[in-house]
Scaffold this motif. Structure first.
Motif, PDB file in Angstrom:
ATOM      1  N   ASP A  63      51.036  24.872 -11.457  1.00 21.50           N
ATOM      2  CA  ASP A  63      50.029  25.462 -10.582  1.00 21.50           C
ATOM      3  C   ASP A  63      50.200  24.896  -9.191  1.00 21.50           C
ATOM      4  O   ASP A  63      50.245  23.679  -9.010  1.00 21.50           O
ATOM      5  CB  ASP A  63      48.611  25.140 -11.070  1.00 21.50           C
ATOM      6  CG  ASP A  63      48.288  25.811 -12.387  1.00 21.50           C
ATOM      7  OD1 ASP A  63      48.709  26.963 -12.572  1.00 21.50           O
ATOM      8  OD2 ASP A  63      47.625  25.181 -13.222  1.00 21.50           O
ATOM      9  N   PHE A  65      48.022  25.452  -6.218  1.00 18.92           N
ATOM     10  CA  PHE A  65      46.758  26.032  -5.773  1.00 18.92           C
ATOM     11  C   PHE A  65      46.789  26.309  -4.288  1.00 18.92           C
ATOM     12  O   PHE A  65      47.210  25.466  -3.513  1.00 18.92           O
ATOM     13  CB  PHE A  65      45.615  25.068  -6.104  1.00 18.92           C
ATOM     14  CG  PHE A  65      44.261  25.588  -5.711  1.00 18.92           C
ATOM     15  CD1 PHE A  65      43.626  26.496  -6.501  1.00 18.92           C
ATOM     16  CD2 PHE A  65      43.656  25.163  -4.550  1.00 18.92           C
ATOM     17  CE1 PHE A  65      42.382  26.982  -6.147  1.00 18.92           C
ATOM     18  CE2 PHE A  65      42.428  25.639  -4.179  1.00 18.92           C
ATOM     19  CZ  PHE A  65      41.792  26.553  -4.985  1.00 18.92           C
ATOM     20  N   PRO A  66      46.308  27.449  -3.842  1.00 21.09           N
ATOM     21  CA  PRO A  66      45.762  28.590  -4.582  1.00 21.09           C
ATOM     22  C   PRO A  66      46.773  29.701  -4.786  1.00 21.09           C
ATOM     23  O   PRO A  66      46.413  30.809  -5.126  1.00 21.09           O
ATOM     24  CB  PRO A  66      44.648  29.074  -3.666  1.00 21.09           C
ATOM     25  CG  PRO A  66      45.215  28.879  -2.290  1.00 21.09           C
ATOM     26  CD  PRO A  66      46.047  27.603  -2.403  1.00 21.09           C
ATOM     27  N   MET A  82      47.910  34.164  -6.116  1.00 22.00           N
ATOM     28  CA  MET A  82      46.536  34.208  -5.585  1.00 22.00           C
ATOM     29  C   MET A  82      45.518  34.549  -6.680  1.00 22.00           C
ATOM     30  O   MET A  82      44.656  35.399  -6.511  1.00 22.00           O
ATOM     31  CB  MET A  82      46.420  35.189  -4.417  1.00 22.00           C
ATOM     32  CG  MET A  82      47.275  34.834  -3.217  1.00 22.00           C
ATOM     33  SD  MET A  82      46.760  33.333  -2.392  1.00 22.00           S
ATOM     34  CE  MET A  82      45.263  33.856  -1.622  1.00 22.00           C
ATOM     35  N   GLY A  83      45.639  33.911  -7.821  1.00 21.06           N
ATOM     36  CA  GLY A  83      44.671  34.055  -8.897  1.00 21.06           C
ATOM     37  C   GLY A  83      44.656  35.404  -9.582  1.00 21.06           C
ATOM     38  O   GLY A  83      43.717  35.731 -10.296  1.00 21.06           O
TER      39      GLY A  83
END
Length: 105
Positions: A63, A65-66, A82-83
């Protein structure tokens, strides 16, 4: 064994269980857990959780982030930007694309 060079470095090793290592509290930390009954677990983090990498057996997760999330296992692969703004997932024969946070397929 345990060691502090406060506040710069912390290190702890437990025989047969694993180890933990931190620099500047959470600037960088690393954990390793050894387990006789399950695959070993390893984790590295930079800036708390801005960048995190985990491995356990065949499973790997990264991961950043973000922006980016990536998971990989023997029969699964998944990544997201981006999630979920853009993403892809494959589990066995099933494949799914994600666009604008909505699953396609």
């Amino acid at each position: 064994s345990k060691g502090w060079v406060f506040p710069l470095v912390y290190s702890r090793t437990t025989e047969g269980e694993g180890s933990q290592f931190n620099i500047l509290w959470r600037l960088y930390d690393s954990v390793r857990v050894e387990n006789a009954d399950a695959p070993d677990y390893k984790r590295q983090r930079i800036l708390w959780k801005v960048m995190e990498r985990e491995t356990q057996g065949d499973r790997t997760a990264l991961d950043m982030f973000p922006f980016i999330a990536y998971d990989h296992d023997t029969d699964m692969r998944r990544w997201n930007f981006m999630g979920g703004l853009l993403g892809y997932e494959r589990q066995g024969q099933d494949r799914r694309l994600r666009l604008l946070y909505l699953p396609i397929g």
